[in-house]
Structure formats: structure tokens, C-alpha cells
Design a protein around this motif. Structure first.
Motif, PDB file in Angstrom:
ATOM      1  N   UNK A 282       0.826  -1.196   0.000  1.00 29.60           N
ATOM      2  CA  UNK A 282       0.000   0.000   0.000  1.00 29.60           C
ATOM      3  C   UNK A 282       0.864   1.250   0.000  1.00 29.60           C
ATOM      4  N   UNK A 283       0.513   2.193   0.879  1.00 31.28           N
ATOM      5  CA  UNK A 283       1.264   3.445   0.965  1.00 31.28           C
ATOM      6  C   UNK A 283       2.230   3.455   2.150  1.00 31.28           C
ATOM      7  N   UNK A 284       2.566   2.289   2.655  1.00 30.19           N
ATOM      8  CA  UNK A 284       3.493   2.160   3.772  1.00 30.19           C
ATOM      9  C   UNK A 284       4.922   2.334   3.264  1.00 30.19           C
ATOM     10  N   UNK A 285       5.621   3.334   3.766  1.00 36.63           N
ATOM     11  CA  UNK A 285       6.999   3.593   3.341  1.00 36.63           C
ATOM     12  C   UNK A 285       8.011   3.194   4.415  1.00 36.63           C
ATOM     13  N   UNK A 286       7.649   2.254   5.249  1.00 38.11           N
ATOM     14  CA  UNK A 286       8.574   1.768   6.265  1.00 38.11           C
ATOM     15  C   UNK A 286       9.535   0.732   5.702  1.00 38.11           C
ATOM     16  N   UNK A 287      10.488   0.314   6.519  1.00 41.48           N
ATOM     17  CA  UNK A 287      11.415  -0.749   6.154  1.00 41.48           C
ATOM     18  C   UNK A 287      11.201  -1.932   7.088  1.00 41.48           C
ATOM     19  N   UNK A 288      11.543  -3.120   6.611  1.00 39.48           N
ATOM     20  CA  UNK A 288      11.347  -4.330   7.402  1.00 39.48           C
ATOM     21  C   UNK A 288      12.618  -5.163   7.399  1.00 39.48           C
ATOM     22  N   UNK A 289      12.947  -5.733   8.549  1.00 39.82           N
ATOM     23  CA  UNK A 289      14.198  -6.477   8.676  1.00 39.82           C
ATOM     24  C   UNK A 289      14.261  -7.677   7.735  1.00 39.82           C
ATOM     25  N   UNK A 290      13.219  -8.513   7.615  1.00 44.13           N
ATOM     26  CA  UNK A 290      13.341  -9.679   6.731  1.00 44.13           C
ATOM     27  C   UNK A 290      13.683  -9.315   5.294  1.00 44.13           C
ATOM     28  N   UNK A 291      13.043  -8.259   4.767  1.00 42.91           N
ATOM     29  CA  UNK A 291      13.325  -7.864   3.388  1.00 42.91           C
ATOM     30  C   UNK A 291      14.746  -7.333   3.262  1.00 42.91           C
ATOM     31  N   UNK A 292      15.157  -6.485   4.192  1.00 39.20           N
ATOM     32  CA  UNK A 292      16.520  -5.951   4.147  1.00 39.20           C
ATOM     33  C   UNK A 292      17.550  -7.068   4.276  1.00 39.20           C
ATOM     34  N   UNK A 293      17.250  -8.070   5.108  1.00 40.72           N
ATOM     35  CA  UNK A 293      18.169  -9.197   5.273  1.00 40.72           C
ATOM     36  C   UNK A 293      18.310  -9.982   3.971  1.00 40.72           C
ATOM     37  N   UNK A 294      17.194 -10.174   3.249  1.00 43.69           N
ATOM     38  CA  UNK A 294      17.263 -10.871   1.960  1.00 43.69           C
ATOM     39  C   UNK A 294      18.079 -10.085   0.943  1.00 43.69           C
ATOM     40  N   UNK A 295      17.878  -8.761   0.912  1.00 40.03           N
ATOM     41  CA  UNK A 295      18.660  -7.930  -0.002  1.00 40.03           C
ATOM     42  C   UNK A 295      20.147  -8.030   0.305  1.00 40.03           C
ATOM     43  N   UNK A 296      20.494  -7.954   1.585  1.00 40.45           N
ATOM     44  CA  UNK A 296      21.896  -8.025   1.996  1.00 40.45           C
ATOM     45  C   UNK A 296      22.494  -9.391   1.677  1.00 40.45           C
ATOM     46  N   UNK A 297      21.694 -10.445   1.873  1.00 39.07           N
ATOM     47  CA  UNK A 297      22.188 -11.793   1.603  1.00 39.07           C
ATOM     48  C   UNK A 297      22.557 -11.966   0.134  1.00 39.07           C
ATOM     49  N   UNK A 298      21.675 -11.562  -0.754  1.00 38.95           N
ATOM     50  CA  UNK A 298      21.964 -11.678  -2.190  1.00 38.95           C
ATOM     51  C   UNK A 298      23.184 -10.847  -2.572  1.00 38.95           C
ATOM     52  N   UNK A 299      23.262  -9.633  -2.031  1.00 38.18           N
ATOM     53  CA  UNK A 299      24.381  -8.743  -2.378  1.00 38.18           C
ATOM     54  C   UNK A 299      25.718  -9.312  -1.922  1.00 38.18           C
ATOM     55  N   UNK A 300      25.761  -9.875  -0.727  1.00 37.11           N
ATOM     56  CA  UNK A 300      27.032 -10.418  -0.221  1.00 37.11           C
ATOM     57  C   UNK A 300      27.397 -11.722  -0.915  1.00 37.11           C
ATOM     58  N   UNK A 301      26.417 -12.471  -1.397  1.00 39.94           N
ATOM     59  CA  UNK A 301      26.735 -13.653  -2.207  1.00 39.94           C
ATOM     60  C   UNK A 301      27.341 -13.222  -3.539  1.00 39.94           C
ATOM     61  N   UNK A 302      26.831 -12.124  -4.085  1.00 40.04           N
ATOM     62  CA  UNK A 302      27.372 -11.643  -5.346  1.00 40.04           C
ATOM     63  C   UNK A 302      28.756 -11.016  -5.168  1.00 40.04           C
ATOM     64  N   UNK A 303      28.921 -10.268  -4.065  1.00 39.96           N
ATOM     65  CA  UNK A 303      30.189  -9.584  -3.791  1.00 39.96           C
ATOM     66  C   UNK A 303      30.525  -9.757  -2.306  1.00 39.96           C
ATOM     67  N   UNK A 304      31.270 -10.812  -1.963  1.00 37.62           N
ATOM     68  CA  UNK A 304      31.580 -11.095  -0.556  1.00 37.62           C
ATOM     69  C   UNK A 304      32.248  -9.943   0.183  1.00 37.62           C
ATOM     70  N   UNK A 305      32.896  -9.037  -0.546  1.00 38.22           N
ATOM     71  CA  UNK A 305      33.541  -7.883   0.091  1.00 38.22           C
ATOM     72  C   UNK A 305      32.548  -7.050   0.880  1.00 38.22           C
ATOM     73  N   UNK A 306      31.276  -7.133   0.509  1.00 39.84           N
ATOM     74  CA  UNK A 306      30.256  -6.341   1.185  1.00 39.84           C
ATOM     75  C   UNK A 306      29.906  -6.886   2.566  1.00 39.84           C
TER      76      UNK A 306
END
Length: 385
Positions: A282-306
Motif C-alpha cells: 500500500x502506501x506504507x513507506x517503512x522498512x522491514x528487517x526480513x526484506x533488508x536481510x534478503x537484499x543483503x544476503x543476495x548482495x554479499x553472495x554476489x560480492x563477498x567484500x560487502x
């Protein structure tokens, strides 16, 4: 027969504008910039910082890749804009003195599984078939080939695709550059002027805001999600919805990424942006830990330096999506002089909005080839369903 126009009886304020743009985000300011270049007196009515402003929360990609899959007209329109972006950036710098930091060496989409890789190759092949002779370069690469461009690549990356036309910009400098350029061109910018009502009046439109009524001969609705409410006031339709995307920003790191990835990019200032999710919130502009954790997981798998990078902030923003996720461009037949512009690729399409679409609006008629982007396409689908 359509109902006769209902004209406003309210007193008209004396104004010297030729056209009013409703919406002061990237889309609205690109149009204002282009319209002012044609010598028009432009007034921008902006809701201000209360708005769901995707312009300050986007991923800042100038992106073609497989955009327009299933709609080759959208792919061609996006390609034109991507190819015009250097000209647009240079001209904006001439007027505003602000360099938007455009880097356009190409961009990658990475795959973390064989299934993803098959899907990516299939999408590239399908788009090539849809575009025929108009196809743009897309190359499928395996891990070894990718590593030549991305030396920090992680071993979990199976492969990916590369489009040499893609790039990215500094979104905040783009936003600032547009506002600076418009100010120098004489555009009147009125913040904190959310539009309450639009009424056709003799010779144009009366626009009601909390700060008074503004009269204008022509009007362009570029208010993002707000277009859904405003469009019917001028005989148009904007069936748009919000889709939330969350983003992670890290501390500044030494340069290790010379190309933007679809979900990871290193800004010209050194920070890493990681995103962006796709959520029905909807119009919720908050952030959520599970989604951020998934984003971080994919990014660090792609570039472990992160994995060792510190997060300095997170945010979310709302995309503006039509039912088929393609732009809506329309002009009112019931109330001539009213135009509608809405899209979720405001950065990618910035160049073509400023250099092409604004010229068409200034001339008073949209090009026939843009008819495919009219909201009438959704009514036609409903009739045949």
C-alpha cells in the motif's frame, strides 16, 4: 454523447503562465525543463516533502536491458531515452552548472542459480525476437566471463547478462540540477501547493490549491500516485498503484565496482546501494528487517567484500505502476490542453521526457506512436475479458 464541460465560475487570477505542471519530482521537472526550453512560461505546482516522492528514493539506474519484455514499443521508447541520456546530461550541466554523475559503461544482471540463468537467457532471446531488427545488444556470460569485468565477484554467481547501453547517475544531483536549471530558465516553482481540484474554465483550467487558485491555458499531470485522483478531473484515467522498494546504503568503500548491477551499485561518492525489493504494501513507506536481510544476503553472495561493510542507512520508496507496468501518456479529448504523464522509470525516461515528450506537449499534440501508452489500453482489455 459525452456530457458538456462544466466550467468554473470562480474568479480567475491573473497569471502569466502558458502551462502548469502538477508534480515537482523528476518526471514533472524534466517536463518543465523541456517546456521552458521551448520558450513557454511554466508554473510547477508541487505537493512538497509530504508527497510520496520516488525521486528521492529511487535506485538511479539508466536502464534498458530487458525492459519492455512483452511490449516492444516500451523497449524502443526506453532505448531512445538511454541513447539520449548523455546529450541530456550535458545540456542540463550547461544550464544548471551541475554534473549529474552519469556513468554509462554498461550494466549487468547476475544470477545465483542455474534456474535463474535459464530464465535470464530465455528473457533475452524472447526480447530479441520481439524487437527483430530493432534489437539492442544483450550478452549472456558465464562466471569466468563476468569475472573479467567484476573482479570482486563471488563464487555463488552462476552467470548473468550484460547490456552495454546501461548506466546510472547521482539521483540527488539530477534532482537538484533540474530544479536549478528550471529556476534559471524562469520556471515558477510553487512548493506546498497540493492540488485540491481542477476545473475547466474559459480558455483553460482553474487549479485550486490551499494557497489559492491558479489559472492556466494548459496543464500536465505529472503527480505520480496522485494522478489517480487528479486525472478524472480533466476527463482522463490513471489506474496506478504503489509498489514498495527497500534500499540499503553502506559506508563509502574503495572503488571495486565499475558497472551497475540490477540490485547493487557503487555510487560516484563510494557508497554501495543495495536494492530494491518489490512489495505490495500500500502506501506504507517503512522498512522491514526480513526484506533488508534478503537484499543483503543476495548482495554479499554476489560480492563477498560487502560482508564487512557497515550499513549507514536504509529507506523505502513507492514505485508508480500501471497495470502493465508501462508508462501512461494521454491528452484529454473532452478538455483539450490537459495532458497526463506517469511512469515508474522516471530516471531512465528522463532524457526522452525532457527532449521529446515536452516538445510534443508544447506543440499541443502527442505523437501517434505514443497512442499505445494511452490508458485506453486498459479499458480495451476489460471489454474483451
Amino acid at each position: 454523447m459525452p456530457a458538456a464541460p462544466e466550467f468554473s465560475s470562480a474568479p480567475r487570477m491573473r497569471t502569466d503562465n502558458d502551462i502548469a505542471v502538477v508534480g515537482g519530482g523528476v518526471v514533472g521537472m524534466c517536463l518543465a525543463f523541456g517546456l521552458a526550453q521551448k520558450g513557454l512560461n511554466v508554473t510547477v505546482l508541487d505537493e512538497g516533502d509530504r508527497a510520496f516522492r520516488a525521486s528521492r528514493g529511487n535506485f538511479a539506474l539508466v536502464w534498458l536491458h530487458t525492459k519492455g519484455l512483452g511490449n516492444p514499443s516500451y523497449s524502443r521508447w526506453s532505448k531512445r531515452s538511454v541513447e539520449l541520456w548523455r546529450q541530456f546530461a550535458d545540456h542540463l550541466k550547461e544550464v544548471s552548472s551541475i554534473d549529474v554523475g552519469l556513468e554509462q559503461r554498461g550494466g549487468f544482471l547476475l544470477c545465483l542459480s542455474e534456474k535463474e540463468m535459464l530464465g535470464r537467457a530465455g528473457a533475452c532471446d524472447r526480447l530479441a525476437r520481439e524487437l527483430g531488427n530493432d534489437r539492442h545488444p544483450l550478452e549472456i556470460m558465464d562466471h569466468v566471463q563476468l569475472s573479467r569485468f567484476l573482479p570482486a565477484l563471488g563464487s555463488d554467481v552462476v552467470g548473468g547478462s550484460f547490456c552495454p547501453l546501461d548506466g546510472h547517475v547521482n539521483a540527488l544531483r539530477l534532482f537538484g540540477g533540474l530544479h536549478q536549471a528550471c529556476e534559471r530558465l524562469g520556471v515558477t516553482y510553487r512548493p506546498n501547493n497540493e492540488v485540491d481540484d481542477i476545473r475547466p474554465a474559459p480558455g483553460g483550467f482553474d487549479i485550486s490549491t490551499p494557497n489559492g487558485t491558479i489559472s492556466t491555458p494548459k496543464i500536465v499531470l505529472a503527480a505520480g500516485l496522485g494522478n489517480a485522483r487528479l486525472a478524472p478531473m480533466v476527463g482522463l484515467s490513471a489506474p496506478v498503484r504503489a509498489e514498495r522498494g527497500q534500499i540499503i546504503v553502506t559506508e563509502k568503500l574503495d572503488r571495486f565496482l565499475d558497472y551497475p548491477i540490477g540490485n547493487v551499485r557503487q555510487t560516484d561518492e563510494g557508497g554501495i546501494m543495495i536494492g530494491a525489493s518489490k512489495e505490495e504494501a500500500g502506501f506504507n513507506t517503512g522498512t522491514t528487517y526480513p526484506v533488508l536481510a534478503d537484499l543483503a544476503s543476495d548482495a554479499t553472495r554476489m560480492f563477498p567484500i560487502l560482508g564487512k561493510a557497515r550499513v549507514v542507512r536504509t529507506w523505502s520508496a513507492l514505485r508508480v505502476l500501471s497495470p502493465d507496468e508501462c508508462p501512461i501518456y494521454d491528452q484529454s479529448t473532452r478538455f483539450p490542453g490537459a495532458f497526463l504523464v506517469t511512469c515508474h522509470s522516471g530516471i531512465t525516461l528522463a532524457a526522452v521526457h525532457a527532449l521529446d515528450l515536452a516538445n510534443q506537449i508544447a506543440a499541443g499534440v502527442l505523437a501517434p506512436e505514443l497512442g499505445i501508452f494511452s490508458a485506453r489500453r486498459f479499458a480495451d482489455v476489460q471489454k474483451t475479458a
